[in-house]
Scaffold this motif. Structure first.
Motif, PDB file in Angstrom:
ATOM      1  N   GLN A 132      47.990  34.361  34.256  1.00 45.52           N
ATOM      2  CA  GLN A 132      47.331  35.540  34.813  1.00 45.52           C
ATOM      3  C   GLN A 132      46.100  35.915  33.991  1.00 45.52           C
ATOM      4  O   GLN A 132      45.075  36.321  34.536  1.00 45.52           O
TER       5      GLN A 132
ATOM      6  N   VAL B 195      43.335  33.443  34.938  1.00 47.09           N
ATOM      7  CA  VAL B 195      42.800  33.769  36.262  1.00 47.09           C
ATOM      8  C   VAL B 195      41.883  34.982  36.164  1.00 47.09           C
ATOM      9  O   VAL B 195      40.809  35.009  36.771  1.00 47.09           O
ATOM     10  N   SER B 196      42.264  35.980  35.391  1.00 49.88           N
ATOM     11  CA  SER B 196      41.432  37.178  35.219  1.00 49.88           C
ATOM     12  C   SER B 196      40.101  36.836  34.573  1.00 49.88           C
ATOM     13  O   SER B 196      39.051  37.357  34.977  1.00 49.88           O
TER      14      SER B 196
ATOM     15  N   LYS C  27      38.552  33.919  34.697  1.00 49.48           N
ATOM     16  CA  LYS C  27      37.766  33.162  35.674  1.00 49.48           C
ATOM     17  C   LYS C  27      37.153  34.100  36.702  1.00 49.48           C
ATOM     18  O   LYS C  27      35.979  33.981  37.054  1.00 49.48           O
ATOM     19  N   ARG C  28      37.925  35.040  37.190  1.00 45.43           N
ATOM     20  CA  ARG C  28      37.412  35.985  38.191  1.00 45.43           C
ATOM     21  C   ARG C  28      36.299  36.845  37.614  1.00 45.43           C
ATOM     22  O   ARG C  28      35.317  37.150  38.294  1.00 45.43           O
ATOM     23  N   ALA C  29      36.428  37.244  36.355  1.00 47.64           N
ATOM     24  CA  ALA C  29      35.385  38.045  35.712  1.00 47.64           C
ATOM     25  C   ALA C  29      34.096  37.233  35.591  1.00 47.64           C
ATOM     26  O   ALA C  29      32.996  37.761  35.825  1.00 47.64           O
TER      27      ALA C  29
ATOM     28  N   GLN D 146      33.206  34.658  37.547  1.00 46.64           N
ATOM     29  CA  GLN D 146      32.672  34.526  38.904  1.00 46.64           C
ATOM     30  C   GLN D 146      31.946  35.804  39.321  1.00 46.64           C
ATOM     31  O   GLN D 146      30.850  35.741  39.874  1.00 46.64           O
ATOM     32  N   ASP D 147      32.539  36.935  39.056  1.00 44.87           N
ATOM     33  CA  ASP D 147      31.947  38.217  39.420  1.00 44.87           C
ATOM     34  C   ASP D 147      30.602  38.404  38.724  1.00 44.87           C
ATOM     35  O   ASP D 147      29.631  38.850  39.344  1.00 44.87           O
TER      36      ASP D 147
ATOM     37  N   ASN E 190      30.696  39.133  47.388  1.00 45.01           N
ATOM     38  CA  ASN E 190      32.010  38.595  47.732  1.00 45.01           C
ATOM     39  C   ASN E 190      32.034  37.135  47.279  1.00 45.01           C
ATOM     40  O   ASN E 190      31.893  36.230  48.083  1.00 45.01           O
TER      41      ASN E 190
ATOM     42  N   MET F 274      34.416  35.382  45.271  1.00 45.55           N
ATOM     43  CA  MET F 274      35.632  34.737  44.773  1.00 45.55           C
ATOM     44  C   MET F 274      35.877  33.365  45.396  1.00 45.55           C
ATOM     45  O   MET F 274      36.624  32.576  44.855  1.00 45.55           O
ATOM     46  N   GLU F 275      35.227  33.074  46.508  1.00 42.81           N
ATOM     47  CA  GLU F 275      35.429  31.773  47.148  1.00 42.81           C
ATOM     48  C   GLU F 275      34.468  30.715  46.614  1.00 42.81           C
ATOM     49  O   GLU F 275      34.575  29.552  46.973  1.00 42.81           O
TER      50      GLU F 275
ATOM     51  N   SER G  44      32.982  28.364  43.619  1.00 50.01           N
ATOM     52  CA  SER G  44      33.387  27.817  42.319  1.00 50.01           C
ATOM     53  C   SER G  44      32.357  28.220  41.273  1.00 50.01           C
ATOM     54  O   SER G  44      31.195  28.497  41.591  1.00 50.01           O
TER      55      SER G  44
END
Length: 110
Positions: A36, A39-40, A42-44, A46-47, A85, A87-88, A90
């Motif tokens: 987790q 993943v957090s 990676k999402r940060a 990407q954002d 948007n 998150m989709e 890479s």
């Protein structure tokens, strides 16, 4: 060609795939927490990259069609970036799009 019509028994997951794979409760909890966290992160990332692209698009007053042409993506994907948007996308694709936008991406690893 036969179609499978038999019902199958399914065991519901308990919310921790590592428990379902047979790890001890302690190991499963640690592995889940670690995954987790990754993943957090990676999402940060990407954002952050999507925000940089969206800021560049806004600063250059680009329309989705123009953005798509410059970045080498579809108009819909350009709209996704404009709406932040991402998150989709890479991380690799986001970095490539930033390069096409004339931006350089640097990394700092601590």
């Amino acid at each position: 060609m036969a179609i499978e019509t038999k019902s199958m028994q399914m065991t519901p997951a308990d919310g921790n795939v590592f428990s379902d794979l047979g790890f001890t409760p302690e190991e499963a909890a640690k592995l889940k927490a670690d995954s987790q966290r990754l993943v957090s992160l990676k999402r940060a990332l990407q954002d952050h990259l999507v925000t940089e692209l969206a800021t560049w698009i806004e600063a250059n007053d680009l329309m989705p069609a123009d953005t798509a042409k410059i970045l080498g993506i579809t108009r819909q994907r350009a709209s996704d970036i404009i709406e932040k948007n991402g998150m989709e996308f890479s991380i690799d694709l986001l970095v490539n799009m930033l390069a096409r936008a004339g931006k350089s991406v640097t990394m700092h690893i601590a």
